[in-house]
Motif scaffolding. Sequence first.
Motif, short mmCIF file in Angstrom:
data_model
loop_
_atom_site.label_atom_id
_atom_site.label_comp_id
_atom_site.label_asym_id
_atom_site.label_seq_id
_atom_site.Cartn_x
_atom_site.Cartn_y
_atom_site.Cartn_z
N ALA A 73 1.10 -22.93 -4.77
CA ALA A 73 1.94 -23.70 -5.67
C ALA A 73 1.49 -23.52 -7.10
N TYR A 117 11.66 -25.90 -3.98
CA TYR A 117 11.57 -26.79 -5.13
C TYR A 117 12.91 -27.50 -5.32
N CYS A 120 7.88 -22.19 0.30
CA CYS A 120 8.03 -23.32 -0.62
C CYS A 120 9.49 -23.52 -1.03
N GLN A 178 2.87 -29.90 -3.75
CA GLN A 178 2.92 -29.12 -4.97
C GLN A 178 1.72 -29.46 -5.83
N TRP A 214 7.61 -28.43 -2.21
CA TRP A 214 6.79 -28.57 -1.02
C TRP A 214 6.59 -27.19 -0.39
N CYS A 215 5.40 -26.96 0.13
CA CYS A 215 5.05 -25.70 0.77
C CYS A 215 4.45 -25.98 2.14
#
Length: 579
Positions: free
Chosen positions: A9, A332, A330, A3, A476-477
């Motif tokens: 992001a 979160y 992604c 991120q 996270w992506c």
Amino acid sequence: MRQLKVGLAAAVAAALAVSGCGSPSSNNGSNGGGDSKGIETQQSAFDPAAKGPAAEVPGAKKGGVVTVYSQLTPNTFDPTDTYYADALAIEKLLFRSPTQFALRGGKPVLVPDLTDLGTVSADKLTWTFKMQSGVKYADGSEVKVEDLAYAIKRSFAHDVYTSAPTYQATYFKDGDKYKGPYTSGDSFAGVETPDASTLVIHLARPFADLPLYMTFPVFTPIPKAKDTKENYKNNPLATGPYQFDTYTPGTELKLKKNPNWDANTDAVRHQYPDGFTFKWGGEDPKTQQQVLNSAGEDANALNYSPVDASLIPQVTGDKKAQLIQGDQPCTYSVQLDTRKIPLEVRKAIAKAYPYDQVYKASGLTSFNAATASTILPPSVPGYTKYDALPDLNGKGEGDPAAAKAMLEAAGKAGFELSWYYDNTKPIPQQTNQIRVDAFKAAGFTVKPIGVNTAELRKKIGDYEAPVNMGQAPQGWCSDWPSGGSWFPVLFQTHSIGDGLSWGMLSDKALDAKIDEIGKLPAEESVAKWGELDKEILGMYVALPRYYAKLAFVTGTNIGGAEGDASAGEPFYVNMFLKN
């Protein structure tokens, strides 16, 4: 992708500020969410037999120039140094890589590009890729296998290219020692070119996802003789359907056709428009309104930033056809430090957490988020839509009475919860107070620590700080569509030292399980990652909040527009002008 490390992001962060972004279309995403029943696993897709030319886009026409607006500016177009998603998406027009993702029915499919999809040795430590012939650079010179090898070596010059991905340093043989061609010379044990059509990569440890990783422009060929180091970003040598025409860093990039690109060698890209003009720095609400109005040349335009909240009435009304929606790869969450918070207390936190109130106060809507109930988001192969675990579905107002009873039963009444928050901005202040009220009502002692924006990133990234939840990364992506870019990064013991942990787990048995799945061929590991997702989330290492969504606006004359779920960005290579 960490991120705040990647462009998508950053775009999500911008979306939260303006309450805009996307929800999935019928053919380009999934609602995800925690109310699903049974098991449904997203599958990886590979087509090793794919060849050029790419299938024609229905209704496509040639000609004209597409204009692309965004307030955010890509930081570089050096393929070695690219890690922000907006630049990655644009560079698919410019650069070819050993492998690439095609979009079929809105889903990414891995196909050969400059090479085949590779063959791995029995010990999983050597990958051999066969290069196709007849590919040329924009200047008419031939692309050689040595250029692929040189680009890989160049990627180890981290003193020069500071933003690039670094997986090769972990996985490639001697990757921890080699410092790139400028410092260490051309001799590198990790790469070999035994003949004019063969690229061999030697690994220090198995890396089944290597063919997926090789879609990155860091693997695009660069001739050693034409490497201008820091200046290469200003006019890189193209292998894709377009090349630089003029470039004003931070303001404008004009692309023109690459006359030496051969569609017959390319299974992914098209060359429909005569060119693309990217314009950065203008305020997004203004340029998005221009795109929606589609007056004159703005009918041929799009804006790739998340749609502004003020425009939602238009894109849900008479301009609905100009909104392109889809997934971003992604998730979160709110981290829970398992080193400091016992399991029964973590379950009580989940029971008390005011998901709905925080969701609303954060500016989240169906246009920028979908409630999460898993680690992997719906666009990533391995995502498993399983029955939601108790209180881990991103929904609900919380149940403080039940949480208080759980704390008392565990002998932990008054357990202290602490976290950092930004005390200089209204939204973080408001969401912080919502959490404080909910946890106090549940019998916790709370200690939120307010810091300014400049301090926040450093504070939440300090795993020895005096807090026990809400640490980084808070989202996270995917770097590529596989659980292999999630679980080894976030949940192994080394993740704590790397500063990339969800839950601060240090479990040798879990480390070994992740390693074993990582050794499997990508198509075999998919279901295993899905199973591991539920197992790890069942440890209550984090509270999944939402999956990010994609939404951008296009002019009325733009055709072939869709979102690329592997990157959360527009898929430019299929676009055309209708008239």
